[in-house]
Write an enzyme that holds these catalytic residues in place. Structure first.
Site, PDB file in Angstrom:
ATOM      1  CE1 TYR A 101     -22.626 -18.699 -32.699  1.00 22.63           C
ATOM      2  CE2 TYR A 101     -20.934 -18.717 -31.013  1.00 22.63           C
ATOM      3  CZ  TYR A 101     -22.244 -18.523 -31.382  1.00 22.63           C
ATOM      4  OH  TYR A 101     -23.182 -18.149 -30.447  1.00 22.63           O
ATOM      5  CB  VAL A 136     -22.746 -29.465 -22.178  1.00 27.14           C
ATOM      6  CG1 VAL A 136     -22.914 -28.160 -21.423  1.00 27.14           C
ATOM      7  CG2 VAL A 136     -22.307 -30.565 -21.263  1.00 27.14           C
ATOM      8  CB  THR A 180     -15.137 -24.036 -15.890  1.00 28.05           C
ATOM      9  OG1 THR A 180     -14.456 -22.918 -16.459  1.00 28.05           O
ATOM     10  CG2 THR A 180     -14.233 -24.780 -14.923  1.00 28.05           C
TER      11      THR A 180
END
Ligand code: NAD
Ligand code: UGA
Length: 343
Positions: free
Chosen positions: A174, A216, A239
């Site tokens: 990717y 997520v 993060t």
């Protein structure tokens, strides 16, 4: 020497002339826009926005790997809309003025499922879209990714950062695929004068994400509504910066219609750890659920936050929707699709 490389970096050729078919008597004066991957999450929101303009005709080409007709059902049968089952690894012969090239699975679970196909989609798919742009003189926008920065050593990431990418890891199909796609875009620009635009998109969320997509935000919202524990992958201090999809679509259209080739970061600089995200979802959607720590996958970037100075300056763009405003909008859509009414 400096002067030569300066020259090489700027296109010296004018863009190819549009195909003669564009001025045939059958051709409408409208802007004809192709969206590859338009049946997916971001693509279908882009279709909605572009269809608002009555001068636009929109054509979607999609192989439905991670997208679906359901996302476009309100446009099927509309006279200014066409949907084609097509895999971008094969050539496509149509006449268009603009190409938004989004086709590529975006969720790590899906892009890792068949990595060779992911590479082919990024490399051969982008070559085919550039070939189309060259033949008909269309302007083309590539949706690249913040993953071109890999596990970044500079924070936040400006466009000038070249990244820290593992070329042989499980995510490489990717992130290296998108890096080659960016290279191809600039080579077609320099060699053939193609008008290009490159957006580096940072994590985007909103209604219509696949419920079991694996990313997520969709995972946490679906888990909260099903009453399951939220699965924070270790260490939980990593993060991400989350951009609501309407802001993203606005940024992509401004980039396409502006003068700058990019690459330009488009994302929301609000940065959250995955534990903070889980706590926010818990507080907003289901305070009784648990948060559990689970194993992570290899090469997960530890931090990510866009420097959006260039988008502000060049596009006059910045995101408007804060995470706490966007999550309830996505919750509403997931409740409908999961059939979980609000108490
Ligand atoms: N959503 C994000 O956070 C994010 C972040 C960075 C970059 N991007 C990029 O934006 C684009 C859209 O992402 P998304 O979140 O809407 O993902 P998505 O998976 O919902 O949409 C991708 C679409 O491309 C189609 N597709 C995949 N392979 C194809 C092929 N070979 N031929 C034709 N169609 C194909 C899928 O069926 C799907 O409809 C992707 O290029 C992705 O890499 C997204
Ligand atoms: O914005 C980007 O540039 C890229 O972001 C995402 O990749 P990633 O950030 O890894 O997306 P997620 O799978 O949503 O993971 C985000 C973080 O959440 C964590 N996570 C994921 C899923 C989960 O259930 N729990 C959890 O804690 C992961 O470990 C990771 O640290 C997208 O899926 C890519 O398509 C996109 O190009």
């Amino acid at each position: 020497m400096a002067a030569t490389s300066e020259k090489q970096n700027n296109s010296s050729k004018p863009p190819p002339t549009p195909s003669p078919l564009r001025s045939s008597k059958f051709c409408q004066p409208n802007m004809r826009i192709l969206i590859s991957g338009g049946a997916g999450f971001i693509g279908s929101h882009l279709v909605d926005k572009l269809m608002e303009n009555e001068k636009n005709e929109v054509i979607v080409a999609d192989n439905y790997f991670t997208g679906s007709k359901e996302n476009l059902k309100k446009w099927i049968g509309h006279p200014r809309f066409e949907l084609i089952r097509h895999d971008v690894t094969e050539p496509l012969l149509i006449e268009v003025d603009r190409i938004y090239h989004l086709a590529c699975p975006a969720s790590p679970i899906f892009y890792k499922y068949n990595p060779v196909k992911t590479i082919k989609t990024n490399v051969i798919g982008t070559l085919n879209m550039l070939g189309l742009a060259k033949r008909v003189g269309a302007r083309i926008l590539l949706t690249s990714t913040s993953e071109v920065y890999g596990d970044p050593l500079i924070h936040p990431q400006p466009e000038s950062y070249w990244g820290n990418v593992n070329p042989i890891g499980v995510r490489s199909c990717y992130d290296e695929g998108k890096r080659v796609a960016e290279t191809l875009m600039f080579d077609y620009h320099r060699q053939h004068g193609i008008e290009i635009r490159i957006a580096r998109i940072f994590n985007t969320y909103g209604p219509r994400m696949n419920i079991d997509d694996g990313r997520v935000v969709s995972n946490f919202i679906a888990q909260a509504l099903r009453g399951e524990a939220l699965t924070v992958q270790k260490p939980g201090t990593q993060t991400r910066s989350f951009c609501y999809v309407s802001d993203m679509v606005d940024g992509l259209i401004r980039l396409m219609e502006g003068d700058d080739t990019g690459p330009i970061n488009i994302g929301n600089p609000g940065e959250f750890t995955m534990v903070e995200l889980a706590e926010t979802v818990k507080e907003l959607i289901n305070p009784s659920i648990e948060i559990k720590m689970v194993e992570n996958t290899p090469d997960d970037p530890r931090q990510r936050k866009p420097d959006i100075s260039k988008a502000k300056e060049v596009l006059g763009w910045e995101p408007k929707v804060k995470l706490r405003e966007g999550l309830p909008l996505m919750e509403e859509d997931f409740r409908l699709r999961l059939n979980v009414p609000k108490n």
